[in-house]
Design an enzyme around this catalytic site. Structure first.
Site, PDB file in Angstrom:
ATOM      1  N   HIS A 282      -2.917  -2.554  -5.773  1.00 44.89           N
ATOM      2  CA  HIS A 282      -3.215  -2.122  -4.407  1.00 44.89           C
ATOM      3  C   HIS A 282      -4.722  -2.185  -4.171  1.00 44.89           C
ATOM      4  O   HIS A 282      -5.469  -1.311  -4.598  1.00 44.89           O
ATOM      5  CB  HIS A 282      -2.672  -0.706  -4.178  1.00 44.89           C
ATOM      6  CG  HIS A 282      -2.961  -0.183  -2.815  1.00 44.89           C
ATOM      7  ND1 HIS A 282      -3.087   1.156  -2.530  1.00 44.89           N
ATOM      8  CD2 HIS A 282      -3.176  -0.822  -1.643  1.00 44.89           C
ATOM      9  CE1 HIS A 282      -3.349   1.306  -1.247  1.00 44.89           C
ATOM     10  NE2 HIS A 282      -3.417   0.121  -0.695  1.00 44.89           N
TER      11      HIS A 282
ATOM     12  N   ASN B  74      -3.066   6.854  -0.432  1.00 47.84           N
ATOM     13  CA  ASN B  74      -2.494   6.947   0.916  1.00 47.84           C
ATOM     14  C   ASN B  74      -1.582   8.156   1.085  1.00 47.84           C
ATOM     15  O   ASN B  74      -1.412   8.657   2.188  1.00 47.84           O
ATOM     16  CB  ASN B  74      -1.735   5.656   1.261  1.00 47.84           C
ATOM     17  CG  ASN B  74      -2.700   4.541   1.650  1.00 47.84           C
ATOM     18  OD1 ASN B  74      -3.859   4.809   1.981  1.00 47.84           O
ATOM     19  ND2 ASN B  74      -2.239   3.304   1.610  1.00 47.84           N
TER      20      ASN B  74
ATOM     21  N   GLU C 171      -5.864   0.499  -7.052  1.00 47.95           N
ATOM     22  CA  GLU C 171      -4.765   1.294  -7.609  1.00 47.95           C
ATOM     23  C   GLU C 171      -3.829   0.319  -8.334  1.00 47.95           C
ATOM     24  O   GLU C 171      -3.304  -0.609  -7.710  1.00 47.95           O
ATOM     25  CB  GLU C 171      -3.985   2.018  -6.499  1.00 47.95           C
ATOM     26  CG  GLU C 171      -4.642   3.302  -6.022  1.00 47.95           C
ATOM     27  CD  GLU C 171      -3.786   4.069  -5.006  1.00 47.95           C
ATOM     28  OE1 GLU C 171      -3.839   5.297  -5.000  1.00 47.95           O
ATOM     29  OE2 GLU C 171      -3.072   3.427  -4.204  1.00 47.95           O
TER      30      GLU C 171
ATOM     31  N   SER D 261       0.817  -1.209   0.000  1.00 45.28           N
ATOM     32  CA  SER D 261       0.000   0.000   0.000  1.00 45.28           C
ATOM     33  C   SER D 261       0.856   1.266   0.000  1.00 45.28           C
ATOM     34  O   SER D 261       0.318   2.355  -0.129  1.00 45.28           O
ATOM     35  CB  SER D 261      -0.964  -0.003   1.181  1.00 45.28           C
ATOM     36  OG  SER D 261      -0.270  -0.260   2.377  1.00 45.28           O
TER      37      SER D 261
END
Ligand code: 3HC
Length: 697
Positions: free
Chosen positions: A439, A489, A451, A418
């Site tokens: 991801h 993130n 992702e 991640s």
């Protein structure tokens, strides 16, 4: 025998066979109701009316569906005649029977056209619904008035406010159609013939007094259903407008109900929320497009999958693949870990069955697709291998080197990291071109966002395969570049830049969370941190050499959030309700005293700005660096992965509504006050703000 009958525009054709005309909507790719199509329908109706040989009309759509509704690209432009409600009124007023033969999508205005017909037949493949609410609208061509008369106001309000389509079988159960048949046109013809034979003049839904009376009898059920569906609205305007319009169908006569529906539709279509949702609709489609690939690139085939790691992520990923029909080998290092992972998968499916969303047979079928294994060598037969092991560079590199040795020569090696550097992970193999990031978001069997991380050496066929597989899983894949945390993130980290300062300056975790809920997020940042586990962000901070005084202190005390009963909040045993914890406030007060900060009450609007502006700033840096291909991709990631209110269009779209200059000034002031570089306005933001531009171009 079919004889051509029509000289009407190509977008609508009219042919005739034994007295029954076939009116075909033909506006590829989805028969959207453009001005030309609407005019074509009116012309075809006039032509059919003038032909005494025509005794009935069957309406159908050419290509893959009946009709996807109003042409969304025409929204925002001045409406042009003939208006859709008038077209539908003309269908309904047609003196001879009109039967809609529905296959594939009949959505929005498409379903409303079908509701104008005197009867409806659907194929099992039909996808019938009123998704206007997802575009920030209400159905604007009679859907809120005719559907309640057809299926009752309670069922209608559920369908309209959810925006979710139903298939042929469900449509039959609800009473939207009277028959489901593979060959819909043949079935519609047969029905039309029966209607002709009955000799009864067709009655449209708008003038069906018996249906209206039955609908009015369902008022209590409607009010109960309306209260229920409005619970999830969280700041969106359209759901309440849908409810009000359906209520009008009970309280007003048809004409007045239609007038009110039109007025509400036109007001919503011009508003910011609908613009934002239309932006999100097109951004989602654009996100599927990958820049810079050779035109002849095709996806590497993926028929079988191996998932390494049966923890929460690995188990969810295995389920996502099994749900889409892929055979999955799920690999763990110990029998206990594997049994635990498979047990969780079983429990997860069992709860879906218990909620009536899956049959026992389907559950068994999906579980049978997942084969547990304890030997990494089992990856040899997989086309795609997804690793979902502990988030640690050393662990991932060792595993990738092993996979490289054991996997077939054409296998794709995907990492579910991640935030780690996918280039570095790829370099641990002899085939960096076959390495890609996938991801997933937790729970991986549910969350729509994927992702797809394009590393420096990822080959086009591998990238395309990851995107194609993502789509087959029913996800929304968005291609991103390599950086710590990728797009989602990384922006999440920026959202948290000012969190601790807010606590020190006087806000409580509950006030911050409430402000964020008020903005439209389902969950506030502190509740989210406690749910995810404070140890996760602690580890990520340590890897980056960063600190956060309050969060670090909580972690040092073993306060990792919900799972330990204490984090930013405290939790009663077995409860999820966050309760204020005076220790957290005492800590914030102590820091304020040490720093000489006078604590104050912080308004919700300021809290929102201090969370949101750094996110937008980080988005601007991400665009500068080419980590995201387009601003809309960032919006899609935040809407589908992090609960950004879709009616605000995502952070980059919302920035346009706030005004880039205002955001720049806010960040600049915060930068000067704090001296912290992360608040310094990004160069792209500076430039666009100075030009009066927006991220959208
Ligand atoms: N208007 C304009 N363009 C549309 C459209 C619409 N209603 N629906 C789809 N398109 C376009 C897409 O943008 C896409 O264009 P692109 O190829 O240039 O990217 C193309 O048609 C194909 O669409 P998809 O890639 O989405 O094709 P799928 O087969 O995956 O899905 C679909 C088809 C289920 C019809 C899906 O496109 C969809 O859900 N469309 C939106 C339906 C909708 O929201 N209708 C309501 C409109 S509002 C309304 O009707 C108001 C009325 O009440 C007055």
């Amino acid at each position: 025998m079919t004889e051509p009958h029509s000289a009407s525009p190509d977008v609508v054709t009219l042919t005739q066979e034994n007295g029954i005309a076939l009116l075909t909507l033909n506006n590829p790719p989805v028969n959207a109701l453009s001005t030309a199509l609407r005019a074509g329908i009116v012309a075809a109706l006039a032509e059919a009316a003038a032909d005494p040989a025509i005794e009935a009309i069957v309406m159908t759509g050419a290509g893959r569906g009946f009709c996807a509704g109003a042409d969304i690209t025409e929204f925002g432009k001045p409406p042009r005649e003939p208006f859709l409600p008038d077209v539908i009124a003309a269908i309904e007023a047609f003196p001879k029977p009109v039967v809609a033969a529905i296959h594939g999508p009949a959505l929005g205005g498409g379903l409303e056209v079908a509701l104008g017909a005197h009867a409806r037949v659907a194929a099992p493949s039909a996808k019938m619904g009123l998704p206007e609410v997802k575009l920030g609208l209400i159905p604007g061509a009679g859907g809120t008035q005719r559907l309640p008369r057809l299926i009752g106001p309670a069922a209608a309000v559920k369908l309209i406010v959810s925006g979710e389509p139903v298939g042929g079988a469900e449509a039959l159960k609800l009473g939207i159609v009277t028959e489901v048949a593979e060959d819909v046109v043949a079935a519609a013809r047969a029905l039309a013939r029966q209607m002709i034979a009955s000799g009864v003049a067709p009655v449209g839904l708008s003038s069906d007094a018996a249906r209206l009376e039955a609908a009015r009898a369902g008022r209590d059920a409607f009010e109960a259903a309306a209260a229920e569906v409005l619970k999830g609205a969280r700041g969106a305007e359209a759901p309440a407008a849908c409810v009000a319009a359906v209520r009008n169908s009970l309280d007003l006569d048809f004409e007045a109900g239609m007038k009110a529906e039109r007025a509400a539709f036109l007001s919503l279509v011009a508003g910011d929320q609908s613009k934002a949702l239309r932006h999100a609709f097109f951004a989602e489609k654009a996100a599927a497009k990958i820049d810079g690939l050779p035109a002849d690139a095709v996806a590497r085939p993926v028929r079988s999958v191996a998932v390494i790691g049966a923890g929460t992520m690995g188990g969810g990923i295995a389920m996502a693949f099994a749900n889409a029909g892929y055979p999955v080998t799920l690999i763990e290092t110990s029998a206990e870990a594997l049994a635990r992972g498979q047990g969780n998968i079983d429990k997860n499916y069992a709860s879906t069955v218990a909620r009536g969303r899956m049959s026992e047979a389907e559950k068994a079928e999906r579980i049978a697709r997942i084969t547990g294994w304890l030997d990494l060598g089992a990856v040899a037969s997989a086309d795609l291998i997804v690793e979902a092991v502990f988030e640690d560079m050393g662990v991932k590199k060792t595993l990738m080197a092993d996979l490289d040795r054991l996997a077939g020569p054409d296998a794709i090696l995907a990492t579910n990291t991640s935030y780690l550097d996918v280039n570095e992970i790829a370099a641990a193999t002899s085939r960096p071109e076959a390495v890609v990031g996938m991801h997933f978001f937790s729970p991986a069997n549910i969350m729509k966002l994927l992702e797809v991380v394009r590393a420096e050496k990822t080959a086009p066929d591998v990238l395309l395969a990851a995107v194609e597989v993502g789509r087959k899983l029913g996800k929304i894949p968005v291609v991103v570049g390599v950086c710590n945390g990728f797009v989602g993130n990384r922006i999440l980290r920026a959202q948290r830049n000012d969190l601790e300062a807010l606590l020190v300056e006087g806000a409580s975790p509950a006030e911050v969370d409430a402000a964020w809920n008020g903005f439209g997020f389902p969950m506030g940042p502190f509740a989210m941190l406690d749910l995810a586990g404070l140890d996760i962000s602690w580890r990520a901070r340590k890897a980056l050499g960063q600190t956060a005084e309050i969060a670090d202190h909580l972690c040092e005390q073993g306060r990792f959030g919900q799972k330990t009963g204490r984090g930013f909040y405290r939790y009663e045993p077995g409860e999820r309700k966050p309760l204020a914890d005076s220790e957290v406030e005492d800590l914030a007060k102590a820091i304020a005293a040490r720093e000489g900060i006078t604590r104050r009450s912080i308004p919700a609007a300021e809290i929102v700005e201090r969370l949101l502006y750094p996110m937008i700033n980080e988005g601007a840096r991400i665009l500068e660096e080419g980590i995201a291909q387009r601003p809309g991709d960032i919006d899609v990631i935040w809407i589908f992965g992090y609960g950004f209110p879709a009616w605000r269009g995502g952070p980059m779209h919302a920035a346009g509504n706030i005004g880039l200059a205002r955001i720049r000034d806010g960040l600049q002031a915060r930068f000067e006050q704090s001296g912290r570089a992360e608040f310094k306005p990004a160069a792209l933001l500076e430039r666009l703000a100075a030009d009066g531009g927006s991220f959208a171009g």
